[in-house]
Scaffold this active site. Structure first.
Site, PDB file in Angstrom:
ATOM      1  N   SER A  11      10.305  12.973 -29.511  1.00 24.25           N
ATOM      2  CA  SER A  11      10.179  13.779 -28.295  1.00 24.25           C
ATOM      3  C   SER A  11       9.166  14.918 -28.380  1.00 24.25           C
ATOM      4  O   SER A  11       8.932  15.605 -27.380  1.00 24.25           O
ATOM      5  CB  SER A  11      11.536  14.353 -27.894  1.00 24.25           C
ATOM      6  OG  SER A  11      12.322  13.345 -27.290  1.00 24.25           O
ATOM      7  N   LYS A  31       6.535  15.114 -25.742  1.00 25.41           N
ATOM      8  CA  LYS A  31       6.674  15.795 -24.456  1.00 25.41           C
ATOM      9  C   LYS A  31       5.801  17.041 -24.333  1.00 25.41           C
ATOM     10  O   LYS A  31       5.644  17.582 -23.241  1.00 25.41           O
ATOM     11  CB  LYS A  31       8.138  16.114 -24.200  1.00 25.41           C
ATOM     12  CG  LYS A  31       8.963  14.845 -23.980  1.00 25.41           C
ATOM     13  CD  LYS A  31      10.452  15.121 -23.912  1.00 25.41           C
ATOM     14  CE  LYS A  31      11.202  13.814 -23.636  1.00 25.41           C
ATOM     15  NZ  LYS A  31      12.328  13.583 -24.511  1.00 25.41           N
ATOM     16  N   SER A  66      14.687  18.349 -23.408  1.00 22.74           N
ATOM     17  CA  SER A  66      14.109  17.082 -23.855  1.00 22.74           C
ATOM     18  C   SER A  66      14.524  15.922 -22.948  1.00 22.74           C
ATOM     19  O   SER A  66      14.843  14.812 -23.412  1.00 22.74           O
ATOM     20  CB  SER A  66      14.513  16.777 -25.307  1.00 22.74           C
ATOM     21  OG  SER A  66      13.608  15.870 -25.899  1.00 22.74           O
TER      22      SER A  66
END
Length: 352
Positions: free
Chosen positions: A51, A54, A106
């Site tokens: 993640s 991101k 997230s």
């Protein structure tokens, strides 16, 4: 004796690799402004990044210029799994708030909706890879906007992710979002209250932001930033089970051993021609021992008739024998012109 000196010099200039820390599979400690690598471990090894992907999704959303537009959630959200902010189909939320949910919680659903809203997932991923090239992320490939790796996989390196964080931090909106501890959002359906998953924001006072990540294949990934006494640092760890602890220790190492030093002073250039100037000073993170190794050389064109503000050469700043920066030099003939005008005025005064 000469060999010993050269060995010491080499150790001072080459990025230190701290084996005492359990830094996981790959890690980097980078000074943000200069990109100097202070600590590294397998920093160019291509790995899954989960993640932390991101960060790219978030900065592209911010740069879209559509943060205040309202996004209506589509059935695309049904493809999401894993961590989420739990968006509902047809729910309306501002793009800016989705970015908060993306970075703080997230949210994989937020990532999918951001990509869907900004041209569709396929085109958005193309933009991710274009931006990666623009930043200089030479060992990075994005396949999705969220970092999940069961179907498609995003690969990068600790070094490339530090470059990405450095780029994102140059944006004031991103800095505000990544450093936010608590954010409340009201949509047409419900109210959200989010707290940031980056524990360093609560446990290490110099932390300014970051992004967590985890998948079964990538394991724990973490990108963070911290600032103290005018020095801005970035840490990236990939597949590191002790990431928060190691980030704090790396920051302490950087802040305790390095400081931002003015290694080039535009007002104190050691050159004979006083009509040559530079636009900026230059600061670089160095240790106390490295201060004596800083050297400035001047490469100036040999001309008799410079034009005003013409680029005439450069100041080359070196740490030991390694070039760390080149500052452009320019000619200033204003002083000469003023001198001639003053002399001519005096001559006219004598005649009349």
């Amino acid at each position: 004796m000469k060999k010993i000196f050269l060995l010491v010099l080499l150790l001072l200039i080459v990025p230190l690799k701290i084996n005492a820390y359990s830094l996981g599979e790959a890690a980097i400690l980078m000074e943000e402004d200069t990109k100097r690598v202070l600590v590294s471990k397998n920093m160019n090894k291509k790995m899954l990044i989960a993640s932390t992907t991101k960060i790219m999704t978030g900065i592209l959303a911010i740069e879209s210029g559509k943060l205040n537009k309202t996004v209506t959630v589509t059935d695309k959200v049904l493809e999401s799994y894993g961590s989420a902010i739990y968006l509902s189909i047809k729910e309306k939320m501002k793009l800016k708030d989705m970015v908060y949910g993306l970075m703080m919680q997230s949210g994989n659903d937020a990532a999918l909706m951001i990509a869907d809203y900004l041209g569709g997932e396929e085109k958005f991923v193309e933009k991710m890879n274009e931006k990666a090239k623009e930043i200089g992320m030479k060992n990075t490939v994005f396949k999705n906007p969220h970092g999940l790796d069961e179907k498609t996989k995003n690969y990068s390196t600790a070094y490339d992710m530090a470059l990405l964080m450095r780029y994102a931090l140059s944006n004031s909106t991103f800095r505000k979002i990544t450093g936010c501890k608590k954010h409340t959002v009201k949509t047409d359906e419900k109210t959200y209250v989010w707290t940031n998953k980056n524990k360093l924001l609560y446990t290490y006072k110099y932390t300014t932001g970051g992004k967590t990540g985890y998948t079964d294949m990538a394991k724990r990934t973490l990108v963070t930033s911290a600032s103290k006494d005018g020095m801005n640092l970035i840490v990236v760890t990939l597949n590191d089970s002790n990431d928060f602890k190691n980030h704090k220790e790396l920051y302490e190492y950087g802040f305790n051993n390095y400081s931002m030093v003015k290694v080039f002073d535009k007002d104190k250039m050691n050159i004979e021609n006083k009509n040559i100037y530079a636009l900026d000073d230059y600061y670089y993170p160095i240790t106390d021992d490295e201060k004596e190794l800083i050297n400035v050389e001047y490469n100036i064109k040999d001309k008799n008739d410079y034009k005003n503000d013409e680029e005439v050469g450069k100041a080359i700043i070196k740490l030991g024998g390694k070039v760390i920066h080149e500052e452009k030099l320019y000619a200033s003939i204003k002083e000469k012109k003023e001198s001639k005008k003053s002399w001519f005025s005096k001559f006219l005064d004598m005649l009349f």
